[in-house]
Design an enzyme around this catalytic site. Structure first.
Site, PDB file in Angstrom:
ATOM      1  CE  LYS A  72      -3.878  -2.196   2.510  1.00 59.44           C
ATOM      2  NZ  LYS A  72      -4.660  -2.138   3.778  1.00 59.44           N
ATOM      3  CE1 TYR A  75      -9.095  -2.897   0.792  1.00 59.52           C
ATOM      4  CE2 TYR A  75      -8.380  -0.758  -0.032  1.00 59.52           C
ATOM      5  CZ  TYR A  75      -8.105  -1.958   0.613  1.00 59.52           C
ATOM      6  OH  TYR A  75      -6.830  -2.214   1.069  1.00 59.52           O
ATOM      7  CG  ASN A  80      -3.470  -2.801   7.210  1.00 58.91           C
ATOM      8  OD1 ASN A  80      -3.347  -2.309   6.085  1.00 58.91           O
ATOM      9  ND2 ASN A  80      -4.545  -3.485   7.569  1.00 58.91           N
ATOM     10  CG  HIS A 132      -4.980  -5.990  -0.681  1.00 59.40           C
ATOM     11  ND1 HIS A 132      -6.207  -6.004  -0.054  1.00 59.40           N
ATOM     12  CD2 HIS A 132      -5.109  -6.796  -1.770  1.00 59.40           C
ATOM     13  CE1 HIS A 132      -7.039  -6.779  -0.741  1.00 59.40           C
ATOM     14  NE2 HIS A 132      -6.391  -7.258  -1.787  1.00 59.40           N
TER      15      HIS A 132
HETATM   16  P1  DAT Z   1      -7.691  -6.875   5.117  1.00 62.72           P
HETATM   17  O1  DAT Z   1      -6.870  -5.736   4.567  1.00 62.72           O
HETATM   18  O2  DAT Z   1      -6.974  -7.610   6.213  1.00 62.72           O
HETATM   19  O3  DAT Z   1      -8.207  -7.789   4.046  1.00 62.72           O
HETATM   20  P2  DAT Z   1     -10.382  -5.781   5.251  1.00 62.72           P
HETATM   21  O4  DAT Z   1     -10.550  -6.271   3.856  1.00 62.72           O
HETATM   22  O5  DAT Z   1     -11.427  -6.158   6.237  1.00 62.72           O
HETATM   23  O6  DAT Z   1      -8.971  -6.224   5.852  1.00 62.72           O
HETATM   24  O7  DAT Z   1     -10.290  -4.187   5.256  1.00 62.72           O
HETATM   25  C1  DAT Z   1      -9.535  -3.518   4.263  1.00 62.72           C
HETATM   26  C2  DAT Z   1      -8.722  -2.424   4.917  1.00 62.72           C
HETATM   27  O8  DAT Z   1      -9.608  -1.460   5.499  1.00 62.72           O
HETATM   28  C3  DAT Z   1      -7.852  -2.897   6.091  1.00 62.72           C
HETATM   29  O9  DAT Z   1      -6.608  -3.387   5.644  1.00 62.72           O
HETATM   30  C4  DAT Z   1      -7.728  -1.654   6.907  1.00 62.72           C
HETATM   31  C5  DAT Z   1      -9.053  -0.967   6.706  1.00 62.72           C
HETATM   32  N1  DAT Z   1      -9.992  -1.285   7.799  1.00 62.72           N
HETATM   33  C6  DAT Z   1     -10.577  -2.476   8.038  1.00 62.72           C
HETATM   34  N2  DAT Z   1     -11.386  -2.440   9.101  1.00 62.72           N
HETATM   35  C7  DAT Z   1     -11.321  -1.157   9.566  1.00 62.72           C
HETATM   36  C8  DAT Z   1     -11.916  -0.448  10.648  1.00 62.72           C
HETATM   37  N3  DAT Z   1     -12.763  -1.045  11.481  1.00 62.72           N
HETATM   38  N4  DAT Z   1     -11.588   0.861  10.811  1.00 62.72           N
HETATM   39  C9  DAT Z   1     -10.730   1.471   9.980  1.00 62.72           C
HETATM   40  N5  DAT Z   1     -10.138   0.869   8.925  1.00 62.72           N
HETATM   41  C10 DAT Z   1     -10.421  -0.423   8.721  1.00 62.72           C
HETATM   42 MG    MG Z   2      -9.625  -7.559   2.573  1.00 61.22          MG
END
Ligand code: DAT
Ligand code: MG
Length: 150
Positions: A11, A51, A114, A117
């Site tokens: 990212k 997303y 974080n 991806h």
């Molecule tokens: P991942 O990246 O582990 O697949 P995800 O698809 O649920 O996680 O979410 C995509 C990104 O969105 C994640 O890397 C960080 C952000 N994110 C997820 N949950 C969040 C939250 N509750 N508050 C803020 N940002 C969040």
């Molecule tokens: Mg995800």
């Protein structure tokens, strides 16, 4: 099968922090095969599409803004169980819950920073690879594979 493929990305925070090489190195050293690699500066529209599943979440606007705030490094990795193994190597979504030894656990602290991806299922991998690598990836044979796979 050893031919499973996934979409992984560094990212914008990983690019800015100079972590791209470290992230790539982990997958290379484990023995996975890099078959696609490029830098892309996502538009807000590309971030929204990427997303799309999260579009109803309260954090979506911030996520889209962050993901399109600078270039990302798009990767396609290939190998046995890479979709699941890739997720494990990234760590938990929440860096504070990620174990040391995972990419997020070693290199990040906050949820919205974080650094990486990874596709979370075969369906997501197929969809994301089509989106980020519409031109396709490189099919090639890696000579060391017989020293990685038995
Ligand atoms: P991942 O990246 O582990 O697949 P995800 O698809 O649920 O996680 O979410 C995509 C990104 O969105 C994640 O890397 C960080 C952000 N994110 C997820 N949950 C969040 C939250 N509750 N508050 C803020 N940002 C969040
Ligand atoms: Mg995800």
């Amino acid at each position: 099968t050893n031919q499973e493929r996934t979409f992984l990305a560094c990212k914008p925070d990983a690019v800015q922090r100079g972590l791209v090489g470290d992230i790539i190195a982990r997958f290379e050293k484990r023995g996975y095969k890099l078959v696609g690699l490029k830098m892309v500066w996502p538009t807000e529209e590309m971030a929204q599409n990427h997303y799309a599943d999260l579009s109803k979440k309260p954090f979506f606007p911030g996520l889209v803004k962050f993901f399109s705030s600078g270039p990302i490094v798009c990767m396609c990795w290939e190998g046995k169980d890479i979709i699941k193994q890739g997720r494990q190597m990234l760590g938990e979504t929440q860096p504070l819950a990620s174990k040391p030894g995972s990419i997020r656990g070693d290199f990040s602290i906050d949820l919205g920073r974080n650094i990486c991806h990874g596709s979370d299922s075969p369906e997501a991998a197929e969809h994301e690879l089509k989106m980020w690598f519409p031109e396709g990836v490189s099919d090639y044979t890696k000579a060391v594979d017989s020293w990685i796979y038995e």
